[in-house]
Write a protein that holds these residues in place. Structure first.
Motif, short mmCIF file in Angstrom:
data_model
loop_
_atom_site.label_atom_id
_atom_site.label_comp_id
_atom_site.label_asym_id
_atom_site.label_seq_id
_atom_site.Cartn_x
_atom_site.Cartn_y
_atom_site.Cartn_z
N HIS A 48 -34.85 -79.05 -1.08
CA HIS A 48 -33.74 -78.26 -1.59
C HIS A 48 -32.57 -79.17 -1.94
O HIS A 48 -32.35 -80.18 -1.27
CB HIS A 48 -33.31 -77.22 -0.54
N TYR A 49 -31.82 -78.80 -2.97
CA TYR A 49 -30.76 -79.70 -3.43
C TYR A 49 -29.71 -79.97 -2.36
O TYR A 49 -29.07 -81.03 -2.36
CB TYR A 49 -30.10 -79.14 -4.69
N SER A 50 -29.53 -79.05 -1.41
CA SER A 50 -28.53 -79.25 -0.35
C SER A 50 -29.06 -80.13 0.77
O SER A 50 -28.28 -80.70 1.54
CB SER A 50 -28.11 -77.90 0.24
N HIS A 51 -30.40 -80.24 0.89
CA HIS A 51 -31.06 -80.99 1.96
C HIS A 51 -30.64 -80.49 3.35
O HIS A 51 -30.62 -81.26 4.31
CB HIS A 51 -30.80 -82.49 1.83
N ARG A 52 -30.33 -79.21 3.43
CA ARG A 52 -29.94 -78.60 4.70
C ARG A 52 -30.51 -77.20 4.80
O ARG A 52 -30.85 -76.59 3.80
CB ARG A 52 -28.40 -78.54 4.85
N ILE A 53 -30.60 -76.72 6.05
CA ILE A 53 -31.10 -75.37 6.28
C ILE A 53 -29.99 -74.53 6.91
O ILE A 53 -28.96 -75.06 7.34
CB ILE A 53 -32.36 -75.38 7.17
#
Length: 233
Positions: A48-53
């Motif tokens: 995911h572009y944010s690299h976070r969940i």
């Protein structure tokens, strides 16, 4: 958890049944199905572009294309649950979801995002029968203003501005500054380097989809024509 299940073998879309409940929806070459939260988090952090969940997520679906795991959807509670009643009044916990992360690999064919959402809503309708509506946001940083939600027939309910900071190749939400404890290491990093962080403002486009169509009349927000990339208002 649905327990063990077999991938669909039919070309016609339908429900995928597991040992203890519905496991997904779709057909042989394209379907969505329950996946463990650990796997969903690994995929989203990596791709995911944010690299976070989002930690409050509790419904995780894999997107399968030609029997390959090629995407992930993550649903959970709203980041600001107190605002839910201002969107659809009298909504209780368990009667809505927020789609907070969606990623599909480039190998997936055109319009796969809208098909994945359609199949996900069919799964949710049976697996989580109390859920009446789903909210999601399109981030202006992505530059597409929510075309995926538009293709999936979400209602567009306007936008709000959100402040971010850019620091050393990463974006930080302004809420990381609110308290000394909030945000963990990222919050500490931002506060320690605020003097050189670059302030930015982006629009967050709100989209709402009603799984239970009779709830549509409860929507308290005004709907608008879909925003286009050239829109600046």
């Amino acid at each position: 958890m649905p327990g063990k299940f077999d991938p669909p073998a039919d070309d016609r879309p339908g429900y995928i049944e597991g040992e203890s409940g519905v496991a997904g929806f779709g057909c042989r070459d394209f379907y969505v199905a329950w996946i463990p939260s650990r796997l969903a988090r690994e995929l989203l952090i990596k791709h995911h572009y944010s690299h976070r969940i989002v930690n409050n997520s509790y419904c995780h679906l894999g997107v399968y294309y030609r029997r390959n795991l090629a995407g992930a959807l993550s649903f959970g509670y709203a980041l600001n649950p107190i605002q839910v009643g201002k969107i659809v009044p009298d909504t209780k916990t368990g009667e809505y979801m927020e789609l907070n992360r969606m990623w599909l690999a480039d190998v997936a064919p055109r319009n796969s995002e809208s098909k994945a959402l359609s199949y996900a809503f069919k799964y949710i309708k049976r697996a989580c029968p109390s859920v009446a509506w789903v909210q999601s946001f399109a981030d202006e940083r992505c530059g597409r203003n929510g075309v995926v939600y538009q293709a999936a027939n979400f209602l567009y309910c306007g936008h709000h501005w959100t402040e971010f900071y850019f620091l050393d190749a990463e974006y930080y939400h302004v809420m990381l500054l609110t308290t000394n404890k909030k945000g963990g290491g990222r919050g500490r990093t931002l506060r320690a380097n605020l003097d050189r962080a670059i302030p930015l403002r982006f629009r967050q486009f709100r989209y709402v989809y009603f799984i239970k169509k009779n709830w549509r009349k409860r929507l308290a927000l005004k709907t608008h024509p879909y925003p286009k990339p050239e829109s600046t208002d």
